[in-house]
Design an enzyme around this catalytic site. Structure first.
Site, PDB file in Angstrom:
ATOM      1  N   ARG A 152       2.894  -5.903   1.227  1.00 26.70           N
ATOM      2  CA  ARG A 152       2.154  -6.030  -0.021  1.00 26.70           C
ATOM      3  C   ARG A 152       1.275  -4.809  -0.288  1.00 26.70           C
ATOM      4  O   ARG A 152       1.212  -4.307  -1.410  1.00 26.70           O
ATOM      5  CB  ARG A 152       1.309  -7.303   0.009  1.00 26.70           C
ATOM      6  CG  ARG A 152       2.132  -8.586  -0.076  1.00 26.70           C
ATOM      7  CD  ARG A 152       1.239  -9.808   0.064  1.00 26.70           C
ATOM      8  NE  ARG A 152       1.983 -11.053  -0.127  1.00 26.70           N
ATOM      9  CZ  ARG A 152       2.648 -11.675   0.835  1.00 26.70           C
ATOM     10  NH1 ARG A 152       2.678 -11.156   2.052  1.00 26.70           N
ATOM     11  NH2 ARG A 152       3.288 -12.806   0.597  1.00 26.70           N
ATOM     12  N   ASP A 172      10.071   0.945   6.947  1.00 22.33           N
ATOM     13  CA  ASP A 172       9.801  -0.460   7.242  1.00 22.33           C
ATOM     14  C   ASP A 172      11.142  -1.124   7.507  1.00 22.33           C
ATOM     15  O   ASP A 172      11.942  -1.306   6.589  1.00 22.33           O
ATOM     16  CB  ASP A 172       9.092  -1.137   6.059  1.00 22.33           C
ATOM     17  CG  ASP A 172       8.613  -2.544   6.403  1.00 22.33           C
ATOM     18  OD1 ASP A 172       9.262  -3.209   7.234  1.00 22.33           O
ATOM     19  OD2 ASP A 172       7.588  -2.974   5.849  1.00 22.33           O
ATOM     20  N   ARG A 233      -4.469  -0.896  11.519  1.00 20.86           N
ATOM     21  CA  ARG A 233      -5.047  -1.266  12.804  1.00 20.86           C
ATOM     22  C   ARG A 233      -5.140  -0.026  13.683  1.00 20.86           C
ATOM     23  O   ARG A 233      -4.218   0.799  13.712  1.00 20.86           O
ATOM     24  CB  ARG A 233      -4.208  -2.339  13.514  1.00 20.86           C
ATOM     25  CG  ARG A 233      -4.329  -3.737  12.925  1.00 20.86           C
ATOM     26  CD  ARG A 233      -5.713  -4.330  13.146  1.00 20.86           C
ATOM     27  NE  ARG A 233      -5.825  -5.714  12.704  1.00 20.86           N
ATOM     28  CZ  ARG A 233      -6.202  -6.084  11.498  1.00 20.86           C
ATOM     29  NH1 ARG A 233      -6.457  -5.157  10.561  1.00 20.86           N
ATOM     30  NH2 ARG A 233      -6.314  -7.373  11.196  1.00 20.86           N
ATOM     31  N   ASP A 258     -10.141   4.026   8.811  1.00 21.12           N
ATOM     32  CA  ASP A 258     -10.984   2.868   8.536  1.00 21.12           C
ATOM     33  C   ASP A 258     -10.953   1.892   9.703  1.00 21.12           C
ATOM     34  O   ASP A 258     -11.754   0.971   9.771  1.00 21.12           O
ATOM     35  CB  ASP A 258     -10.496   2.172   7.257  1.00 21.12           C
ATOM     36  CG  ASP A 258     -11.349   0.969   6.881  1.00 21.12           C
ATOM     37  OD1 ASP A 258     -12.583   1.130   6.781  1.00 21.12           O
ATOM     38  OD2 ASP A 258     -10.798  -0.129   6.674  1.00 21.12           O
ATOM     39  N   GLU A 263     -13.093  -1.626  18.360  1.00 21.48           N
ATOM     40  CA  GLU A 263     -14.046  -1.583  17.248  1.00 21.48           C
ATOM     41  C   GLU A 263     -15.338  -2.265  17.692  1.00 21.48           C
ATOM     42  O   GLU A 263     -15.291  -3.368  18.233  1.00 21.48           O
ATOM     43  CB  GLU A 263     -13.472  -2.292  16.011  1.00 21.48           C
ATOM     44  CG  GLU A 263     -12.330  -1.525  15.395  1.00 21.48           C
ATOM     45  CD  GLU A 263     -11.821  -2.127  14.080  1.00 21.48           C
ATOM     46  OE1 GLU A 263     -12.118  -3.318  13.806  1.00 21.48           O
ATOM     47  OE2 GLU A 263     -11.143  -1.403  13.331  1.00 21.48           O
ATOM     48  N   HIS A 282     -14.146  -0.111   9.093  1.00 22.87           N
ATOM     49  CA  HIS A 282     -13.226  -1.205   8.768  1.00 22.87           C
ATOM     50  C   HIS A 282     -13.757  -1.974   7.563  1.00 22.87           C
ATOM     51  O   HIS A 282     -13.859  -3.207   7.573  1.00 22.87           O
ATOM     52  CB  HIS A 282     -13.055  -2.146   9.967  1.00 22.87           C
ATOM     53  CG  HIS A 282     -11.769  -2.926   9.915  1.00 22.87           C
ATOM     54  ND1 HIS A 282     -11.161  -3.446  11.036  1.00 22.87           N
ATOM     55  CD2 HIS A 282     -10.973  -3.275   8.874  1.00 22.87           C
ATOM     56  CE1 HIS A 282     -10.063  -4.087  10.697  1.00 22.87           C
ATOM     57  NE2 HIS A 282      -9.929  -3.994   9.381  1.00 22.87           N
TER      58      HIS A 282
END
Length: 321
Positions: A152, A172, A233, A258, A263, A282
């Site tokens: 998406r 993909d 990720r 990000d 983390e 993030h």
């Protein structure tokens, strides 16, 4: 009789509270650690995991009354799906709720890096007007964007980038060629994507097959002076070391991050001293509109489970006949 509760690893939006409060009391943990969550799980019929909230087997086992787990996002690598499925606990996800926000952020990183916005801002504020003659900035126009993960978010990015006159390629293994063609996206092998792209934007899920997908060898395939963006990720990239070396050596002209592993990251790493490494905690998908949609989707599906109905979006649909 003890009032049922929903345990949360962090604060949740008012829309989620409004939807869920008829079913249970909302209880927020002091932090998102395993110990903090286990400490509030007694009597909990629901568990909401935000961001880095720990949803491992020990946490799930501590929730002996759990009927549903909610993830405020589409990624669920912090949830032990097997442990949840063994008890027929649906894990609610919110696919697509933040696709627009993350795709916009990817373009913001691309523009911020190639236009050297941090550099120009620093130079002007230092009174160095003459710096405008010593540097060249780049363009999206005429470049090739490689998207890793055409779900998406990847599809939304391909759609939004059209006015910038870029060639868009993607990797993909699960993407439909018809869907890609409708977006004017060419599906290619992963190594070919790295070789051809001026910008690579990562939007894949993290699992055992994709961990370390972006490694030193693949970055070495890229054109000198290319850009790499990761809003998916942290574990999809081999290490910060390989990115740092590529920036220092000029293989990469800029990196936008990000997400990290772990983390929060260790900000003493030398990559964080580089001006062409643009970072955020993030947070780029956490816009006002996207968070409203995320909390609404998650809460509605959790409420469905708590009222005995089948939810729409689950990470483990196999628990249903």
């Amino acid at each position: 009789m003890t009032t049922p509760k929903i345990a949360c690893s962090g604060p949740i939006g008012e829309v989620a509270i409004d939807i869920l409060k008829p079913y249970a009391e909302i209880v927020i943990a002091e932090n998102s650690s395993e110990a903090a969550l286990i400490g509030i799980l007694e009597g909990a019929v629901g568990l909401i995991l935000r961001g880095d909230g720990v949803g491992n087997a020990r946490v799930i086992a501590a929730g002996s009354d759990l009927k549903v787990i909610g993830r405020s996002g589409v990624g669920y690598d912090n949830v032990d799906i097997a442990a949840a499925s063994s008890r027929k606990i649906p894990v609610i996800i919110t696919p697509g709720a933040n696709a627009q926000a993350v795709a916009e952020a990817a373009i913001a990183f691309m523009l911020g890096l190639c236009k050297k916005m941090v550099y120009w801002d620093t130079q002007l504020k230092a009174g160095n007007w003459g710096s405008r003659y010593g540097q060249e900035t780049g363009d999206l126009d005429g470049g090739t964007l490689g998207i890793i993960g055409l779900g998406r978010i990847g599809c939304k990015l391909a759609e939004l980038i059209r006015p910038f006159n870029m060639t868009v390629i993607a990797h993909d293994p699960y993407a439909s060629r018809q869907a890609a063609a409708a977006l004017d996206v060419e599906l290619v092998g992963l190594d070919e994507l790295f070789k051809r792209s001026d910008f690579v934007s990562i939007h894949a899920l993290l699992n055992k097959d994709t961990r370390g997908l972006v490694n030193r060898a693949r970055i070495g395939l890229m054109k000198p002076g290319s850009y790499l963006i990761n809003l998916a990720r942290g574990g999809l990239i081999e290490s910060l070391d390989v990115l740092h070396d590529a920036l220092i050596g000029g293989q990469l002209a800029g990196v936008g991050l990000d997400v990290f592993e772990p983390e929060p990251p260790d900000v003493t790493h030398p990559i964080f001293k580089l001006q062409n490494c643009l970072t955020s905690p993030h947070a780029t998908g956490m816009t006002r509109r996207s968070m409203y949609r995320i909390f609404q989707m998650m809460a509605e599906d959790m409420a469905a489970v708590l009222s005995g109905q089948k939810p729409k979006h689950v990470a483990n649909p196999e628990i249903y006949p």
